[in-house]
Design an enzyme around this catalytic site. Structure first.
Site, PDB file in Angstrom:
ATOM      1  N   GLU A   4      12.766   0.152   5.489  1.00  0.00           N
ATOM      2  CA  GLU A   4      13.514  -1.116   5.536  1.00  0.00           C
ATOM      3  C   GLU A   4      12.631  -2.256   6.027  1.00  0.00           C
ATOM      4  O   GLU A   4      12.769  -3.399   5.578  1.00  0.00           O
ATOM      5  CB  GLU A   4      14.751  -0.976   6.438  1.00  0.00           C
ATOM      6  CG  GLU A   4      15.588  -2.251   6.465  1.00  0.00           C
ATOM      7  CD  GLU A   4      16.896  -2.095   7.221  1.00  0.00           C
ATOM      8  OE1 GLU A   4      17.461  -3.136   7.617  1.00  0.00           O
ATOM      9  OE2 GLU A   4      17.367  -0.949   7.422  1.00  0.00           O
TER      10      GLU A   4
ATOM     11  N   LEU B 200       0.810  -1.220   0.000  1.00  0.00           N
ATOM     12  CA  LEU B 200       0.000   0.000   0.000  1.00  0.00           C
ATOM     13  C   LEU B 200       0.843   1.271   0.000  1.00  0.00           C
ATOM     14  O   LEU B 200       0.383   2.315  -0.449  1.00  0.00           O
ATOM     15  CB  LEU B 200      -0.928   0.006   1.230  1.00  0.00           C
ATOM     16  CG  LEU B 200      -1.896  -1.177   1.336  1.00  0.00           C
ATOM     17  CD1 LEU B 200      -2.732  -1.068   2.606  1.00  0.00           C
ATOM     18  CD2 LEU B 200      -2.797  -1.235   0.105  1.00  0.00           C
TER      19      LEU B 200
END
Length: 337
Positions: free
Chosen positions: A65, A47
């Site tokens: 990350e 998303l």
């Protein structure tokens, strides 16, 4: 951080062409939460794109990350959506990384503390750092104080085995007394976190020779007065214990029995007991601190708890566990932020 829409593009980048930022403030990633995010990717897709910057023939992560790691857990996933920012230097990349992670449940206290300290290294004042991340200046300074913890204790804090308030009070102690307090903490000697923190506070007072801990030789007259005060105090405590026993007896009665017993005067007796309850709560807090101070005064640091200059690797949690397993000699003691 002068990153504008003009120099940002979103593309699908092969996972293998992306590498993490070695200066990323966050070092710990919860495996269970990574799997949860991977499950979300499998169900509804990605998303929110990560943010990367060019780094030679690859890209370096600026933000995201955790998403990049989770995508590696998705079967057959070979690429990840990423915003490519072309003009972000090391300092701004670091700041963006902190911005994304501050406040996340899985960012450890020590990671947060080191991140703030690194920003100080970039020349930022604590006041400016607080403003950048929506914190108070005191909050930022308190977190950075945690960097005064010994290596082995800092590891316990990073692992969540020592909570924030107690950790901060520990950071104000000498290395030897940090170990003394943590040894007791790991053994479960404290009923509450507040008890643990109060003990650390008392150790700090002892280190500074404050008040109760100051080395003052009493005169014969002062010793005599002190002895009288102790006898009077003991007599009052005996009265408190008798009153407490009476209140315990009242507590055994039902409301109906109390209404019959104190007909017409229930309100008066209720007010009296309420006053006692409030006074008892205040006295309890003070006695907890007094207990911590008394135990700290009696405490003697054993030779094996003295701290030598730390090696690069530090002694680790095993050493604390080993010491905690021993029977203490004269070592035995409470506070919050």
């Amino acid at each position: 951080m002068n990153v504008t829409e003009a120099n940002i593009q979103v593309i699908a980048i092969p996972l293998a062409d992306i590498e993490p930022n070695p200066d990323q403030p966050r070092k710990f990633f919860d495996e269970a939460k990574l799997e949860e995010l991977a499950a979300q990717f499998r169900s509804v897709g990605q998303l929110q794109p990560i943010v990367v910057r060019p780094a030679g023939d690859k890209f370096q992560i600026v933000m995201g990350e955790r998403r990049w790691r989770a995508m590696h857990l998705v079967e057959d996933a070979t690429t990840i959506e990423a915003k490519v920012v072309s003009s972000v230097d090391d300092e701004n990349a670091f700041i963006m990384g902190i911005s994304e992670n501050i406040g996340r449940a899985d960012m450890t206290l020590m990671e947060e503390a080191q991140a703030y300290a690194d920003l100080v290294g970039f020349g930022y004042a604590a006041e400016r750092i607080a403003e950048m991340f929506g914190k108070t200046t005191d909050y930022v300074r308190w977190r950075m104080d945690l960097l005064n913890l010994t290596t082995d204790i800092a590891e316990l804090v990073a692992e969540g085995k020592i909570k924030a308030d107690f950790a901060w009070y520990l950071s104000k102690l000498s290395p030897a007394n940090q170990k003394v307090a943590v040894t007791r903490y790991m053994k479960g000697d404290f009923k509450t976190e507040t008890d643990a923190s109060t003990f650390a506070q008392a150790l700090r007072m002892k280190e500074n020779q404050e008040g109760f801990f100051s080395e003052k030789e009493l005169s014969d007259k002062e010793k005599e007065e002190k002895s009288k005060e102790r006898k009077q105090a003991k007599s009052k405590v005996d009265q408190v214990e008798r009153a407490g026993a009476l209140i315990e007896e009242l507590a055994k009665l039902t409301p109906t029995e109390l209404a019959e017993l104190f007909e017409g005067e229930v309100g008066k007796h209720l007010e009296a007991v309420e006053r006692v309850r409030k006074a008892a709560a205040d006295a309890t807090k003070k006695l907890r601190k007094a207990k911590a101070m008394s135990e700290a005064k009696q405490l003697t640091v054993r030779p094996e708890l003295e701290v030598e200059p730390e090696s690069e690797e530090g002694p680790g949690e095993a050493e604390i566990a080993a010491v905690a397993a021993e029977e203490p000699s004269e070592v035995e003691l409470e506070a919050a932020a």
